[in-house]
Write a protein that holds these residues in place. Structure first.
Motif, PDB file in Angstrom:
ATOM      1  N   ASN A 116       0.826  -1.203   0.000  1.00 43.97           N
ATOM      2  CA  ASN A 116       0.000   0.000   0.000  1.00 43.97           C
ATOM      3  C   ASN A 116       0.863   1.256   0.000  1.00 43.97           C
ATOM      4  O   ASN A 116       0.569   2.233  -0.693  1.00 43.97           O
ATOM      5  CB  ASN A 116      -0.917   0.013   1.223  1.00 43.97           C
ATOM      6  N   LEU A 117       1.919   1.246   0.792  1.00 44.55           N
ATOM      7  CA  LEU A 117       2.821   2.390   0.845  1.00 44.55           C
ATOM      8  C   LEU A 117       3.481   2.625  -0.508  1.00 44.55           C
ATOM      9  O   LEU A 117       3.618   3.765  -0.951  1.00 44.55           O
ATOM     10  CB  LEU A 117       3.893   2.159   1.915  1.00 44.55           C
ATOM     11  N   SER A 118       3.884   1.550  -1.149  1.00 49.01           N
ATOM     12  CA  SER A 118       4.547   1.676  -2.450  1.00 49.01           C
ATOM     13  C   SER A 118       3.599   2.237  -3.498  1.00 49.01           C
ATOM     14  O   SER A 118       3.965   3.126  -4.272  1.00 49.01           O
ATOM     15  CB  SER A 118       5.081   0.310  -2.903  1.00 49.01           C
ATOM     16  N   VAL A 119       2.374   1.712  -3.518  1.00 47.92           N
ATOM     17  CA  VAL A 119       1.389   2.187  -4.490  1.00 47.92           C
ATOM     18  C   VAL A 119       1.061   3.654  -4.242  1.00 47.92           C
ATOM     19  O   VAL A 119       1.020   4.466  -5.177  1.00 47.92           O
ATOM     20  CB  VAL A 119       0.104   1.331  -4.419  1.00 47.92           C
ATOM     21  N   ALA A 120       0.842   4.007  -2.979  1.00 49.62           N
ATOM     22  CA  ALA A 120       0.520   5.396  -2.641  1.00 49.62           C
ATOM     23  C   ALA A 120       1.670   6.327  -2.997  1.00 49.62           C
ATOM     24  O   ALA A 120       1.457   7.435  -3.502  1.00 49.62           O
ATOM     25  CB  ALA A 120       0.187   5.504  -1.151  1.00 49.62           C
ATOM     26  N   ARG A 121       2.898   5.881  -2.747  1.00 51.72           N
ATOM     27  CA  ARG A 121       4.062   6.708  -3.077  1.00 51.72           C
ATOM     28  C   ARG A 121       4.181   6.933  -4.579  1.00 51.72           C
ATOM     29  O   ARG A 121       4.503   8.037  -5.034  1.00 51.72           O
ATOM     30  CB  ARG A 121       5.334   6.045  -2.555  1.00 51.72           C
TER      31      ARG A 121
END
Length: 208
Positions: A178-183
């Protein structure tokens, strides 16, 4: 303004250097936090990932198993804590050194900064969001960071993927994907920070 750091002479803009220093600051803070995290001896980090059952009898079974394995967990927690304590001086020294494999960001975007700095800094996940938000403020300005930051994008992505706790409304921890996608979404919407910086300068000149 261009800064040259390290024996290999890495060229960083003033903004990139500030991002690098900000990440190192968070890394040092995480190291200090671990030194004082004595409670981790009795409650190791691996226990944070326990998914407690909503069923009463299953919950009771989990408690019984936890109590039964507690001596082993405490020994494990003590070993991990002491190892981290012994390694702390070396890690503090490393935060003040420029890694030999450090390279200037090839792509002048948030993703480019991330790819260049994060792998070398071993940033704690608890400080991950704060670091990215700080980088946005440094690269694009405080006003932009109010509307476009990783905290907001993470909530949006997690909501779409149903990763928000329905009881507390908090984003589930440990969701690196999720963090990677949001970033990536955030970096795409922000664009290149050098062009953003030039536009800020030109608008400032016009206003003056």
């Amino acid at each position: 303004m261009i800064k040259v750091i390290g024996k290999q002479g890495v060229l960083l803009t003033d903004q990139e250097f500030r991002c690098y220093e900000f990440a190192k600051k968070l890394r040092r803070r995480a190291l200090v936090r671990k030194i004082f995290a004595v409670h981790r001896i009795l409650w190791p980090e691996l226990l944070d990932s326990i998914q407690w059952s909503s069923s009463r009898w299953r919950y009771a079974l989990q408690i019984l198993l936890l109590v039964g394995f507690w001596p082993l967990l405490a020994i494990w927690g003590l070993a991990v804590y002491l190892t981290g304590l012994l390694m702390s001086p070396l890690k503090f020294i490393q935060t003040g050194m420029v890694p030999e494999n450090l390279r200037a960001p090839g792509e002048k975007t948030l993703t480019g900064i991330y790819n260049a700095f994060i792998p070398m800094l071993e940033l704690e996940q608890s400080d991950y969001v704060e670091c990215i938000n700080g980088w946005v403020a440094i690269l694009f300005g405080e006003s932009v960071a109010l509307d476009k930051n990783l905290s907001i994008y993470l909530l949006d992505v997690s909501s779409e993927r149903r990763d928000i706790d329905p009881r507390t409304g908090a984003v589930a921890e440990g969701l690196r994907s999720n963090l990677s996608v949001a970033r990536e979404y955030l970096s795409r919407d922000l664009g290149h920070y050098l062009s953003s910086g030039r536009s800020h300068q030109s608008s400032a000149k016009q206003s003056s």
